[in-house]
Each structure stands twice: as C-alpha cells, then as structure tokens.
Enzyme design. Structure first.
Site, PDB file in Angstrom:
ATOM      1  N   LYS A  17       0.837  -1.210   0.000  1.00 19.95           N
ATOM      2  CA  LYS A  17       0.000   0.000   0.000  1.00 19.95           C
ATOM      3  C   LYS A  17       0.870   1.258   0.000  1.00 19.95           C
ATOM      4  CE  LYS A  17      -2.152  -1.191   3.865  1.00 19.95           C
ATOM      5  NZ  LYS A  17      -1.475  -2.466   4.176  1.00 19.95           N
ATOM      6  N   ARG A  92     -10.235   0.283   8.052  1.00 24.67           N
ATOM      7  CA  ARG A  92      -9.700  -1.020   8.398  1.00 24.67           C
ATOM      8  C   ARG A  92     -10.698  -1.870   9.173  1.00 24.67           C
ATOM      9  NH1 ARG A  92      -3.808  -0.141   8.499  1.00 24.67           N
ATOM     10  NH2 ARG A  92      -2.818  -1.989   9.268  1.00 24.67           N
ATOM     11  N   ARG A 129      11.877  -5.257   5.385  1.00 21.12           N
ATOM     12  CA  ARG A 129      11.548  -3.841   5.088  1.00 21.12           C
ATOM     13  C   ARG A 129      12.358  -2.849   5.914  1.00 21.12           C
ATOM     14  NH1 ARG A 129       5.495  -1.946   5.538  1.00 21.12           N
ATOM     15  NH2 ARG A 129       5.694  -2.996   7.555  1.00 21.12           N
ATOM     16  N   ARG A 162      10.790  -0.904  11.360  1.00 24.00           N
ATOM     17  CA  ARG A 162       9.652  -0.629  12.233  1.00 24.00           C
ATOM     18  C   ARG A 162       9.611  -1.603  13.414  1.00 24.00           C
ATOM     19  NH1 ARG A 162       4.469   0.129   8.345  1.00 24.00           N
ATOM     20  NH2 ARG A 162       3.563  -1.194   9.959  1.00 24.00           N
ATOM     21  N   ARG A 173      -0.614  -9.261  13.259  1.00 22.00           N
ATOM     22  CA  ARG A 173      -1.208  -8.280  12.320  1.00 22.00           C
ATOM     23  C   ARG A 173      -1.967  -8.994  11.206  1.00 22.00           C
ATOM     24  NH1 ARG A 173       4.059  -5.146  10.935  1.00 22.00           N
ATOM     25  NH2 ARG A 173       2.831  -4.212   9.262  1.00 22.00           N
TER      26      ARG A 173
HETATM   27  P1  AP5 Z   1       4.800  -1.565   1.903  1.00 15.66           P
HETATM   28  O1  AP5 Z   1       4.547  -0.745   0.681  1.00 15.66           O
HETATM   29  O2  AP5 Z   1       5.486  -0.912   3.050  1.00 15.66           O
HETATM   30  O3  AP5 Z   1       3.452  -2.310   2.378  1.00 15.66           O
HETATM   31  P2  AP5 Z   1       2.204  -1.796   3.213  1.00 15.66           P
HETATM   32  O4  AP5 Z   1       0.997  -2.447   2.621  1.00 15.66           O
HETATM   33  O5  AP5 Z   1       2.232  -0.303   3.300  1.00 15.66           O
HETATM   34  O6  AP5 Z   1       2.525  -2.496   4.601  1.00 15.66           O
HETATM   35  P3  AP5 Z   1       2.323  -1.969   6.087  1.00 15.66           P
HETATM   36  O7  AP5 Z   1       3.090  -2.919   6.969  1.00 15.66           O
HETATM   37  O8  AP5 Z   1       2.644  -0.512   6.183  1.00 15.66           O
HETATM   38  O9  AP5 Z   1       0.812  -2.224   6.293  1.00 15.66           O
HETATM   39  P4  AP5 Z   1       0.059  -2.235   7.604  1.00 15.66           P
HETATM   40  O10 AP5 Z   1      -1.303  -2.098   7.109  1.00 15.66           O
HETATM   41  O11 AP5 Z   1       0.321  -3.410   8.486  1.00 15.66           O
HETATM   42  O12 AP5 Z   1       0.714  -1.041   8.466  1.00 15.66           O
HETATM   43  P5  AP5 Z   1       0.207   0.403   8.838  1.00 15.66           P
HETATM   44  O13 AP5 Z   1       1.368   1.278   8.918  1.00 15.66           O
HETATM   45  O14 AP5 Z   1      -0.946   0.797   7.996  1.00 15.66           O
HETATM   46  O15 AP5 Z   1       5.641  -2.844   1.411  1.00 15.66           O
HETATM   47  C1  AP5 Z   1       6.115  -3.809   2.326  1.00 15.66           C
HETATM   48  C2  AP5 Z   1       7.539  -4.260   1.912  1.00 15.66           C
HETATM   49  O16 AP5 Z   1       7.460  -4.933   0.661  1.00 15.66           O
HETATM   50  C3  AP5 Z   1       8.511  -3.080   1.684  1.00 15.66           C
HETATM   51  O17 AP5 Z   1       9.786  -3.487   2.113  1.00 15.66           O
HETATM   52  C4  AP5 Z   1       8.499  -2.860   0.168  1.00 15.66           C
HETATM   53  O18 AP5 Z   1       9.724  -2.322  -0.325  1.00 15.66           O
HETATM   54  C5  AP5 Z   1       8.236  -4.268  -0.347  1.00 15.66           C
HETATM   55  N1  AP5 Z   1       7.416  -4.279  -1.566  1.00 15.66           N
HETATM   56  C6  AP5 Z   1       6.308  -3.527  -1.796  1.00 15.66           C
HETATM   57  N2  AP5 Z   1       5.782  -3.828  -3.023  1.00 15.66           N
HETATM   58  C7  AP5 Z   1       6.587  -4.812  -3.533  1.00 15.66           C
HETATM   59  C8  AP5 Z   1       6.565  -5.556  -4.769  1.00 15.66           C
HETATM   60  N3  AP5 Z   1       5.620  -5.370  -5.691  1.00 15.66           N
HETATM   61  N4  AP5 Z   1       7.535  -6.482  -4.959  1.00 15.66           N
HETATM   62  C9  AP5 Z   1       8.503  -6.684  -4.008  1.00 15.66           C
HETATM   63  N5  AP5 Z   1       8.589  -6.018  -2.839  1.00 15.66           N
HETATM   64  C10 AP5 Z   1       7.630  -5.092  -2.603  1.00 15.66           C
HETATM   65  O19 AP5 Z   1      -0.381   0.147  10.310  1.00 15.66           O
HETATM   66  C11 AP5 Z   1       0.480  -0.147  11.396  1.00 15.66           C
HETATM   67  C12 AP5 Z   1      -0.334  -0.264  12.672  1.00 15.66           C
HETATM   68  O20 AP5 Z   1      -0.985   0.995  12.961  1.00 15.66           O
HETATM   69  C13 AP5 Z   1      -1.477  -1.284  12.647  1.00 15.66           C
HETATM   70  O21 AP5 Z   1      -1.022  -2.586  12.973  1.00 15.66           O
HETATM   71  C14 AP5 Z   1      -2.418  -0.708  13.703  1.00 15.66           C
HETATM   72  O22 AP5 Z   1      -1.946  -0.966  15.003  1.00 15.66           O
HETATM   73  C15 AP5 Z   1      -2.297   0.789  13.467  1.00 15.66           C
HETATM   74  N6  AP5 Z   1      -3.283   1.308  12.498  1.00 15.66           N
HETATM   75  C16 AP5 Z   1      -3.008   1.895  11.282  1.00 15.66           C
HETATM   76  N7  AP5 Z   1      -4.148   2.247  10.652  1.00 15.66           N
HETATM   77  C17 AP5 Z   1      -5.160   1.885  11.480  1.00 15.66           C
HETATM   78  C18 AP5 Z   1      -6.567   1.966  11.365  1.00 15.66           C
HETATM   79  N8  AP5 Z   1      -7.167   2.492  10.270  1.00 15.66           N
HETATM   80  N9  AP5 Z   1      -7.315   1.484  12.387  1.00 15.66           N
HETATM   81  C19 AP5 Z   1      -6.739   0.960  13.504  1.00 15.66           C
HETATM   82  N10 AP5 Z   1      -5.406   0.852  13.659  1.00 15.66           N
HETATM   83  C20 AP5 Z   1      -4.618   1.298  12.650  1.00 15.66           C
HETATM   84 MG    MG Z   2       2.370   1.067   4.906  1.00 15.41          MG
END
Ligand code: AP5
Ligand code: MG
Length: 218
Positions: A17, A92, A129, A162, A173
């Site tokens: 994402k 979410r 990552r 992270r 997660r």
């Molecule tokens: P990346 O692009 O970083 O993936 P992502 O989908 O953004 O992954 P996240 O871990 O950020 O998602 P998340 O939803 O768990 O975390 P968030 O920060 O939202 O890619 C991942 C890796 O793969 C990278 O190394 C990248 O380089 C590589 N990659 C990407 N595309 C690729 C490809 N095509 N081929 C190869 N490699 C690739 O949330 C964190 C925490 O915050 C949650 O657990 C929760 O506690 C809280 N939170 C956030 N939002 C909410 C909400 N709306 N409600 C409640 N709690 C929330």
């Molecule tokens: Mg992200």
C-alpha cells in the site's frame, strides 16, 4: 460542488500500500494519508495520542476506532484534501468504513484498490523492510534496496526497521487483518470503482494495472 477523487488502498500488511501510494502521489496531486504513518509520527513525538497508540501498534492490534476516526476525519477536512485524497490503511474495520461513507458526498469519485498478496509473501516482504525516518518511503533489503545503505533515495533520510516488523507481531497483524479488515472486501466489492489487483508482481506491473483501474494517465 467539487468532485473529489478518493482512493482507498485496501490490503493486508506488507501488500504494498505504501509503495504504491508513493507512485500514485507522484502521478496525481493528491495528499497521501496513511493512518499508520500518522500514528507513528505521534508515537515519535510522544503525543497523548501516540502514547495510547503505541501499545496497540507494538502488539499488532488495531488502535480503537474512535481514536482513528477522530484523527483522520479532521485530516480529510483540511484545505489540501478539497480535490481528493489517497487513503492508505484506512478504513480497516466496518465501523471505520461506515463512518467514511457518511463523510462522502454524491459527487465524490471513489476508487477502492484491493491489493491481494498471500501470507507467505507478506512475511518475506515485511521482515526485510526498511522505512525512511523522514519521508516514510518503504524499501526492502532484497526487493527494493536503497542506492546507498541506510539512506533514503528520495530525501536522504536515515532508514530504520519498524518496531512492529518482528515475526511475532507480523503473525498477529495478519490474523487481525483476516478477522477485521478482510470483510471490507465484501463491503466494497459492488462499487463501480472497486478493483482487486494481484500484488505479488513487480511494483511497476502493479502500478500499471492500478493506473488503468483509476482511469488516469501514467
Ligand atoms: P509496503 O509498501 O510498506 O506495504 P504496506 O501495505 O504499506 O505495509 P504496512 O506494513 O505498512 O501495512 P500495515 O497495514 O500493516 O501497516 P500500517 O502502517 O498501515 O511494502 C512492504 C515491503 O514490501 C517493503 O519493504 C516494500 O519495499 C516491499 N514491496 C512492496 N511492493 C513490492 C513488490 N511489488 N515487490 C517486491 N517487494 C515489494 O499500520 C500499522 C499499525 O498501525 C497497525 O497494525 C495498527 O496498530 C495501526 N493502524 C493503522 N491504521 C489503522 C486503522 N485504520 N485502524 C486501527 N489501527 C490502525
Ligand atoms: Mg504502509
């Protein structure tokens, strides 16, 4: 009334994402609103919100809906969101999706991009990552390495891992995603702007399909 373009990036942790949001942002003049990034900024600043959020994030649990809604609903009312915005990691839960629905108007153009990636690949991606501490751009030690070790290509910021990217927290997660976020696919799948994209391919291949789904020129 101005037509807002609203893009929701839906998908499990590590589905790409944030990586796709960075590409979309450079093609469309839309602010990128990542609830995860906003929460991590609050954690780093040790704000009241950050102190509450930290324990949820560190354990791989969702931050309570009321806190998230308060944070994001204020953000989308700001001037830079008048023409639209790109949501990454929100909504979410069904409660969050329903609250967003209430904030939409009939003239809004809504796109929901569901990035599909299996759990095994997610673990591989997240465990390698690195994130930029300044602009939040994600890298991967093998799949998307920075040009210079530990330095962001985009802004020169220092890269870090992270705190919630450990194996134990990733497993939690993923379980939370399947239980609380995956039902949003059913919630959105009959919208004309809904697309599911195979997120296991290269970033460029995914982005090309995404551009077609958004009906914009790359
Ligand atoms: P990346 O692009 O970083 O993936 P992502 O989908 O953004 O992954 P996240 O871990 O950020 O998602 P998340 O939803 O768990 O975390 P968030 O920060 O939202 O890619 C991942 C890796 O793969 C990278 O190394 C990248 O380089 C590589 N990659 C990407 N595309 C690729 C490809 N095509 N081929 C190869 N490699 C690739 O949330 C964190 C925490 O915050 C949650 O657990 C929760 O506690 C809280 N939170 C956030 N939002 C909410 C909400 N709306 N409600 C409640 N709690 C929330
Ligand atoms: Mg992200």
């Amino acid at each position: 009334m101005t037509t807002r373009t609203i893009i929701i990036l839906l998908g499990p942790p590590g589905s790409g994402k944030g990586s796709q949001a960075a590409l979309i942002k450079s093609h469309m003049r839309l602010p990128h609103l990542s609830t995860g990034d906003l929460l991590r900024e609050n954690v780093a600043a040790q704000s009241a919100l950050g102190k509450i959020a930290k324990s949820y994030i560190d354990h791989g649990k969702l931050v309570p809906d009321a806190i998230i809604l308060d944070m994001i609903m204020h953000r989308i009312e700001q001037e830079d969101c008048k023409k639209g915005f790109l949501l990454d990691g929100f909504p979410r839960t069904l409660v969050q999706a329903q609250a967003l629905q209430l904030a939409l108007s009939a003239s809004d153009q809504l796109f929901i991009i569901n990035l599909k990636v299996d759990d095994a690949m997610i673990i591989e991606r997240i465990s390698g990552r690195l994130i930029c501490s300044k602009c939040m751009t994600p890298y991967h030690l093998r799949f998307a390495p920075p040009k210079a070790a530990n330095v962001c290509d985009a802004c020169g910021g220092e890269l870090y891992q992270r705190a919630d990217d450990t194996y134990e927290v990733i497993a939690k997660r993923l379980a939370v995603y399947h239980q609380q976020t995956a039902p949003l696919i059913e919630f959105y799948q009959n919208y004309p702007g809904f697309s599911t994209i195979d997120g296991t391919r290269s970033k460029e291949a995914i982005f090309n399909e995404l551009v077609n789904a958004l009906h914009i020129k790359s």
